[in-house]
Design a protein around this motif. Structure first.
Motif, short mmCIF file in Angstrom:
data_model
loop_
_atom_site.label_atom_id
_atom_site.label_comp_id
_atom_site.label_asym_id
_atom_site.label_seq_id
_atom_site.Cartn_x
_atom_site.Cartn_y
_atom_site.Cartn_z
N PRO A 258 0.83 -1.25 0.01
CA PRO A 258 -0.02 0.10 0.12
C PRO A 258 0.76 1.34 0.15
N ASP A 259 2.02 1.35 0.58
CA ASP A 259 3.02 2.44 0.54
C ASP A 259 3.46 2.81 -0.93
N LEU A 260 3.25 1.85 -1.75
CA LEU A 260 3.65 2.19 -3.21
C LEU A 260 2.51 2.59 -4.03
N THR A 261 1.40 3.11 -3.51
CA THR A 261 0.20 3.33 -4.44
C THR A 261 -0.01 4.62 -4.59
N GLN A 262 -1.03 4.91 -5.44
CA GLN A 262 -1.30 6.31 -5.69
C GLN A 262 -2.89 6.48 -5.30
N GLY B 114 5.18 5.58 -11.50
CA GLY B 114 6.66 5.72 -11.26
C GLY B 114 7.25 4.40 -10.72
N ILE B 115 6.63 3.74 -9.81
CA ILE B 115 7.36 2.38 -9.21
C ILE B 115 7.48 1.62 -10.49
N ILE B 116 6.30 1.33 -11.20
CA ILE B 116 6.44 0.39 -12.38
C ILE B 116 7.27 0.76 -13.17
N THR B 117 7.57 1.97 -13.36
CA THR B 117 8.83 2.39 -14.43
C THR B 117 10.03 2.15 -13.91
N THR C 58 5.07 2.61 -21.64
CA THR C 58 3.63 2.86 -22.03
C THR C 58 2.95 2.02 -21.22
N LEU C 59 1.85 2.76 -20.55
CA LEU C 59 1.02 2.25 -19.37
C LEU C 59 -0.06 1.66 -20.04
N LEU C 60 -0.51 0.49 -19.81
CA LEU C 60 -1.41 -0.26 -20.69
C LEU C 60 -2.63 -0.48 -19.84
N ALA C 61 -2.52 -0.83 -18.45
CA ALA C 61 -3.78 -1.07 -17.61
C ALA C 61 -3.26 -0.59 -16.08
N PRO C 62 -4.13 -0.47 -15.34
CA PRO C 62 -3.91 0.03 -14.04
C PRO C 62 -3.12 -1.08 -13.15
N ALA C 63 -2.09 -0.80 -12.42
CA ALA C 63 -1.26 -1.59 -11.78
C ALA C 63 -1.93 -2.28 -10.49
N ARG C 64 -2.88 -3.02 -10.46
CA ARG C 64 -3.49 -3.74 -9.75
C ARG C 64 -3.16 -5.08 -9.47
N GLY C 65 -2.54 -5.50 -8.25
CA GLY C 65 -2.41 -6.97 -8.19
C GLY C 65 -1.62 -7.36 -6.96
N GLU C 66 -1.52 -8.54 -6.75
CA GLU C 66 -0.47 -9.00 -5.53
C GLU C 66 0.90 -9.19 -5.71
N ARG C 67 1.25 -9.35 -7.03
CA ARG C 67 2.51 -9.29 -7.04
C ARG C 67 2.79 -8.65 -8.60
#
Length: 158
Positions: free
Chosen positions: A48-52, A60-63, A92-101
């Protein structure tokens, strides 16, 4: 993918040491999952500390994960004395970064003496499904120590 021959026979230990020397990756909880010449796979668990503001992992975390996967993949093909630095990337961001891993896979497309071009993909694992959430192309630079300049005088141009 083309098979690449590493210039450093100890590429695996060198890549792990380079990665381990990055406090940012430790802070984000990103770890190396797999290494091969010209390839790297990194992963991190959701935090949760890495979410928007919408609860997705911040872009930025995914990048950062994609960039580092490219860097590690490129580093596996560099000479022993080299260090590495990113000089350019496009995400290029294609989908929201939602997941457990989250998994970041990168491979070298074109290695060079100084510049190496890579492609990477980020995947989210959520409720048993895997979704492609982002792609990256990146250019990385081998930073090789320069030979000390000679102290001999230069020839005159007169």
């Amino acid at each position: 993918m083309a098979a690449f021959e590493p210039k450093n026979p100890g590429y695996r230990a060198a890549a792990i040491a380079m990665f381990d020397g990055q406090p940012a990756m430790h802070t984000l909880g990103i770890v190396i999952v797999r290494l091969a010449p010209g390839e790297a796979e990194l992963a991190m668990l959701h935090s949760p500390d890495l979410t928007q503001q919408n609860g997705f992992v911040h872009a930025g975390i995914i990048t950062a994960g994609l960039d580092n996967a490219c860097g590690v993949a490129a580093f596996t093909l560099m000479p022993r004395e080299a260090d590495i630095l990113t000089v350019e990337f496009k995400t290029t961001l294609l989908a929201p970064a939602r997941g457990e891993r989250f998994v970041f896979r990168a491979e070298v497309v074109k290695p060079g003496r100084t510049l190496t071009f890579c492609e990477a993909k980020a995947f989210a694992e959520h409720e048993g499904n895997t979704t492609l959430i982002a792609t990256m192309t990146g250019t990385l630079m081998a930073m090789v120590p320069r030979i000390a300049a000679s102290h001999e005088p230069r020839p005159s141009r007169a």
